[in-house]
Design an enzyme around this catalytic site. Structure first.
Site, PDB file in Angstrom:
ATOM      1  N   ASP A   1       5.252  -1.215   1.868  1.00  0.00           N
ATOM      2  CA  ASP A   1       6.489  -1.682   1.249  1.00  0.00           C
ATOM      3  C   ASP A   1       7.000  -2.926   1.971  1.00  0.00           C
ATOM      4  O   ASP A   1       6.657  -3.160   3.140  1.00  0.00           O
ATOM      5  CB  ASP A   1       7.571  -0.596   1.324  1.00  0.00           C
ATOM      6  CG  ASP A   1       7.169   0.653   0.556  1.00  0.00           C
ATOM      7  OD1 ASP A   1       6.329   0.541  -0.348  1.00  0.00           O
ATOM      8  OD2 ASP A   1       7.694   1.726   0.885  1.00  0.00           O
TER       9      ASP A   1
HETATM   10  N1  URA Z   1       4.864   5.270   2.609  1.00  0.00           N
HETATM   11  C1  URA Z   1       5.976   4.600   2.223  1.00  0.00           C
HETATM   12  O1  URA Z   1       6.937   5.193   1.758  1.00  0.00           O
HETATM   13  N2  URA Z   1       5.978   3.252   2.350  1.00  0.00           N
HETATM   14  C2  URA Z   1       4.967   2.557   2.896  1.00  0.00           C
HETATM   15  O2  URA Z   1       5.050   1.327   3.011  1.00  0.00           O
HETATM   16  C3  URA Z   1       3.820   3.264   3.320  1.00  0.00           C
HETATM   17  C4  URA Z   1       3.802   4.631   3.166  1.00  0.00           C
END
Ligand code: URA
Length: 246
Positions: free
Chosen positions: A115
């Site tokens: 993310d």
């Molecule tokens: N899980 C999440 O919620 N976000 C990420 O970036 C990676 C794993």
């Protein structure tokens, strides 16, 4: 392989552009003693195994396939066409982004996504088979996340994460392969699958909330301690064995 072909295969532009770089004296090839020697002959032949060269003052190894690790900074997107924040691809030198297409992959691609607010270990490669293998749920490559949460952790939350929680769109529970509290508001979570926003959704399912997320390990390889946010480096054959063999 001809020097012009070597540069072309490593993403330095069309064959014509590569020949121009060489003829204009911008390229040096390292000899067996590790000394950079000027080469202005685009057709000069070099053995590519362990070959190193320099273009406009920057050193490069010849790599049939590129495998990299990047320490992803916050406020960056893993997309080639980001919507809000800069793309992680802007952190890489352009030859890595423009290596000629092989098996539907042009330039290096992120192996899975993090993310925009997640930091830490991201692999990139132009090896489509490696991307497929690493992304396949059948291979169960463990990924370790350091998670900071809003509410104090308790035993019940940890055991629910280990036993399995149901995420809204999927009736099959997802469970952490390992989970331990490392502080009142911090836990280390190991996942072997990579569903959308999985860590955030798992913590929400136990009535908590992720405030900070950092990926510290993939397979048996940890994010190199000397790799600052935004920096990348090449992965060695030993690194790749650690990743896949864990
Ligand atoms: N899980 C999440 O919620 N976000 C990420 O970036 C990676 C794993």
């Amino acid at each position: 392989m001809q020097l012009q072909e070597i540069l072309y295969s490593q993403g330095f532009g069309t064959r014509r552009v590569c020949a121009g770089l060489i003829q204009q004296g911008h390229v040096q090839a390292y000899d067996a003693e590790g000394v950079a020697q000027a080469c202005t002959d685009a057709a000069a032949e070099f053995e590519v195994n362990a070959f190193r060269f320099r273009v406009q003052g920057v050193d490069w190894p010849y790599a049939e396939r590129a495998y990299l690790v990047l320490n992803k900074p916050t406020a960056t997107e893993c997309s080639q066409k980001p919507s809000t924040y800069p793309s992680i691809y802007t952190l890489l030198p352009s030859p890595l982004r423009t290596r000629p297409q092989k098996a539907a992959v042009q330039g290096v691609q992120a192996v899975g996504r993090l993310d925009q607010d997640t930091t830490g270990m991201l692999l990139l490669t132009d090896d489509g088979k490696f991307i497929h293998r690493m992304s396949s749920p059948r291979h169960h490559v463990p990924k370790v996340y350091e998670v900071r949460v809003k509410h104090a952790l308790d035993e019940r939350q940890i055991s629910r994460l280990l036993e399995g929680v149901v995420l809204d769109d999927d009736p099959k529970p997802v469970r952490a392969a390992a989970c331990e509290a490392v502080g009142e508001f911090e836990l280390r979570l190991t996942l072997t699958e990579g569903k959308y926003h999985q860590v955030k959704r798992m913590l929400a399912a136990v009535s908590n909330r992720v405030e900070g997320l950092h990926r510290s390990q993939i397979g048996g390889l940890s994010l190199p301690a000397d790799l600052a946010p935004g920096q990348w480096r090449w992965l060695s054959a030993a690194d790749l064995t650690s990743i896949a063999g864990a």
